[in-house]
Design an enzyme around this catalytic site. Structure first.
Site, PDB file in Angstrom:
ATOM      1  N   TYR A 190      76.170   2.398 108.868  1.00 53.28           N
ATOM      2  CA  TYR A 190      77.453   2.225 108.168  1.00 53.28           C
ATOM      3  C   TYR A 190      78.204   1.017 108.725  1.00 53.28           C
ATOM      4  O   TYR A 190      78.614   0.126 107.985  1.00 53.28           O
ATOM      5  CB  TYR A 190      78.273   3.491 108.347  1.00 53.28           C
ATOM      6  N   GLY A 238      84.404   9.082  93.803  1.00 53.43           N
ATOM      7  CA  GLY A 238      84.619   9.541  95.174  1.00 53.43           C
ATOM      8  C   GLY A 238      86.086   9.808  95.452  1.00 53.43           C
ATOM      9  O   GLY A 238      86.950   9.673  94.571  1.00 53.43           O
ATOM     10  N   PHE A 239      86.368  10.142  96.688  1.00 55.37           N
ATOM     11  CA  PHE A 239      87.733  10.470  97.113  1.00 55.37           C
ATOM     12  C   PHE A 239      88.685   9.284  96.853  1.00 55.37           C
ATOM     13  O   PHE A 239      89.610   9.379  96.034  1.00 55.37           O
ATOM     14  CB  PHE A 239      87.679  10.865  98.594  1.00 55.37           C
ATOM     15  N   ASP A 293      73.822   2.876  90.070  1.00 57.06           N
ATOM     16  CA  ASP A 293      73.719   2.566  91.501  1.00 57.06           C
ATOM     17  C   ASP A 293      73.906   1.061  91.668  1.00 57.06           C
ATOM     18  O   ASP A 293      73.049   0.281  91.223  1.00 57.06           O
ATOM     19  CB  ASP A 293      72.326   3.010  91.989  1.00 57.06           C
ATOM     20  N   VAL A 294      74.992   0.650  92.309  1.00 59.97           N
ATOM     21  CA  VAL A 294      75.297  -0.790  92.398  1.00 59.97           C
ATOM     22  C   VAL A 294      74.340  -1.545  93.324  1.00 59.97           C
ATOM     23  O   VAL A 294      74.391  -2.775  93.384  1.00 59.97           O
ATOM     24  CB  VAL A 294      76.765  -1.067  92.808  1.00 59.97           C
ATOM     25  N   ARG A 314      83.741  15.659 107.760  1.00 62.40           N
ATOM     26  CA  ARG A 314      84.902  15.018 108.389  1.00 62.40           C
ATOM     27  C   ARG A 314      85.803  16.083 109.004  1.00 62.40           C
ATOM     28  O   ARG A 314      85.841  17.220 108.553  1.00 62.40           O
ATOM     29  CB  ARG A 314      85.704  14.216 107.359  1.00 62.40           C
ATOM     30  N   ALA A 329      86.102  -2.603 100.177  1.00 58.84           N
ATOM     31  CA  ALA A 329      86.529  -1.572 101.127  1.00 58.84           C
ATOM     32  C   ALA A 329      85.741  -1.738 102.407  1.00 58.84           C
ATOM     33  O   ALA A 329      84.545  -1.469 102.465  1.00 58.84           O
ATOM     34  CB  ALA A 329      86.273  -0.190 100.537  1.00 58.84           C
ATOM     35  N   LYS A 355      71.929  -0.075 101.924  1.00 54.91           N
ATOM     36  CA  LYS A 355      71.700  -0.825 100.685  1.00 54.91           C
ATOM     37  C   LYS A 355      72.986  -1.085  99.912  1.00 54.91           C
ATOM     38  O   LYS A 355      73.199  -2.172  99.380  1.00 54.91           O
ATOM     39  CB  LYS A 355      70.686  -0.091  99.805  1.00 54.91           C
ATOM     40  N   ASP A 374      79.687   4.849  89.369  1.00 55.35           N
ATOM     41  CA  ASP A 374      79.322   5.710  90.495  1.00 55.35           C
ATOM     42  C   ASP A 374      77.910   6.228  90.235  1.00 55.35           C
ATOM     43  O   ASP A 374      77.556   6.449  89.072  1.00 55.35           O
ATOM     44  CB  ASP A 374      80.299   6.895  90.603  1.00 55.35           C
TER      45      ASP A 374
END
Ligand code: UDP
Length: 327
Positions: A148, A13-14, A59-60, A189, A117, A94, A34
């Site tokens: 979120y 990701g970013f 997928d964690v 965004r 994070a 999740k 990732d």
């Protein structure tokens, strides 16, 4: 001496990809993970040839296995833009709950220090400005951002519980709006949205009357703050962000100037629960980490604009704002 080993989730990701770069630069062995739902391998493909870099497509939210020793874990896997968590709300919940549980368990087994994070979204639509870490927030659990915000709040609670109950070494960073190269042009965004619109010769869509504020931090500053936090001994949450606050309308005007577009601002309905103001109180980061942002908006935006301009034309023309358009 053998290299220290760090697991970075959300590595494609970013933010994850910039963290990979930083830890490679510091001569760590980087284990990047990732599931590529919102990440993009192009962000880290320049690292694949390195012997101290490995990538795992995983997928964690499912059991995480890493062989060998692990010194540090940075948990950055999560959809992170309003448009993403509206499209994939269950995965968002999740990764912040099941995902963090798996990673905390892994950290325990490996005796690794874990940094998670978190986000300014834990403050919701804040009633105090700027937001200090002591502010408990104003969050709507059942609104569109709830998946979120509540996942991240749960993640903080879970991390603290592992710290106090199991004595795990934990760090929590609350990240405010951050920008820079490798943001997705179509993630919804405001910054990629405005720059994408300018590049396509479209008007810039300001939601609401544009009086809501945000404070934008350049990615290199953020990475420096996270790096310092990881190696500090501070276990309470720390805000990292740039306190230079601006209204979204003024921000749109800055993008018009930067890009030289002939287009104008147009106003669209404000999405539900869109925070009216956001600005980090960074006194803690200053006092504890000796950190403050160095890159001003003019400089950071220039670099970011150059990045977006350099993308293939096909990508610039591709847009997917379906959610907001339907409203
Ligand atoms: N926004 C906007 N136009 C857009 C996209 C976003 O005016 O095309 C606004 C959005 O309503 C919010 C602010 O810009 O008030 C920042 O939105 P973003 O999605 O970047 O992140 P947020 O800080 O809201 O999570």
């Amino acid at each position: 001496m053998s290299r220290k080993r760090v697991l970075i989730t959300g590595a494609a990701g970013f933010l994850g990809s910039h963290l990979c770069d930083r830890f490679i630069k510091e001569d760590f062995h980087v284990i990047a993970m990732d599931n590529l739902i919102t990440g993009d391998l192009r962000n880290i493909e320049h690292l694949f040839q390195l012997e101290n870099f490995e990538f795992h497509n995983h997928d964690v939210s499912k059991f995480v296995h890493v062989s060998g020793e692990l010194d540090y874990i940075l948990h950055f896997a999560s959809p992170a833009s309003p448009i993403d968590y509206l499209k994939i709300p269950i995965q968002t919940l999740k990764v912040g709950s099941l995902g963090i549980h798996n990673l905390l368990g892994l950290a325990r087994v490996k005796k690794a220090r874990i940094l998670i994070a978190s986000t300014s979204e834990v403050y919701g639509d804040p009633t105090v400005n700027p937001q200090p870490e002591e502010y408990w927030g104003n969050v709507n659990p059942v609104g569109p951002r709830g998946v979120y915000d509540e996942a991240k709040r749960f993640q903080e609670a879970m991390t603290m519980a592992y710290h106090t109950f199991h004595g795990l070494e934990t760090r929590i960073v609350r990240i405010f709006n951050t920008y820079g190269p490798r943001m997705r042009l179509n993630d919804g965004r405001v910054l990629p949205a405005f720059i994408g619109q300018a590049l396509r010769g479209e008007d810039l869509t300001v939601f609401g009357d544009g009086s809501q504020t945000r404070s934008f931090c350049y990615v290199d500053d953020l990475v420096e703050g996270i790096y310092r936090l990881l190696f500090s001994d501070y276990t309470q949450p720390v805000n990292i962000g740039n306190p230079d606050e601006i209204t979204i309308k003024e921000f749109g005007e800055e993008i018009i100037k930067l890009t030289g577009t002939k287009q104008k601002l147009v106003f669209k309905p404000l999405p539900t629960d869109d925070p009216k103001q956001r600005r980090p109180d960074i006194s803690k980061a200053k006092a504890i980490l000796g950190w403050e942002p160095k890159v001003g908006r003019a400089e950071g935006l220039k670099i970011t604009y150059e990045y977006f301009k350099s993308l293939p034309e096909k990508e610039i023309q591709h847009k997917d704002f379906s959610y907001y358009n339907k409203k």
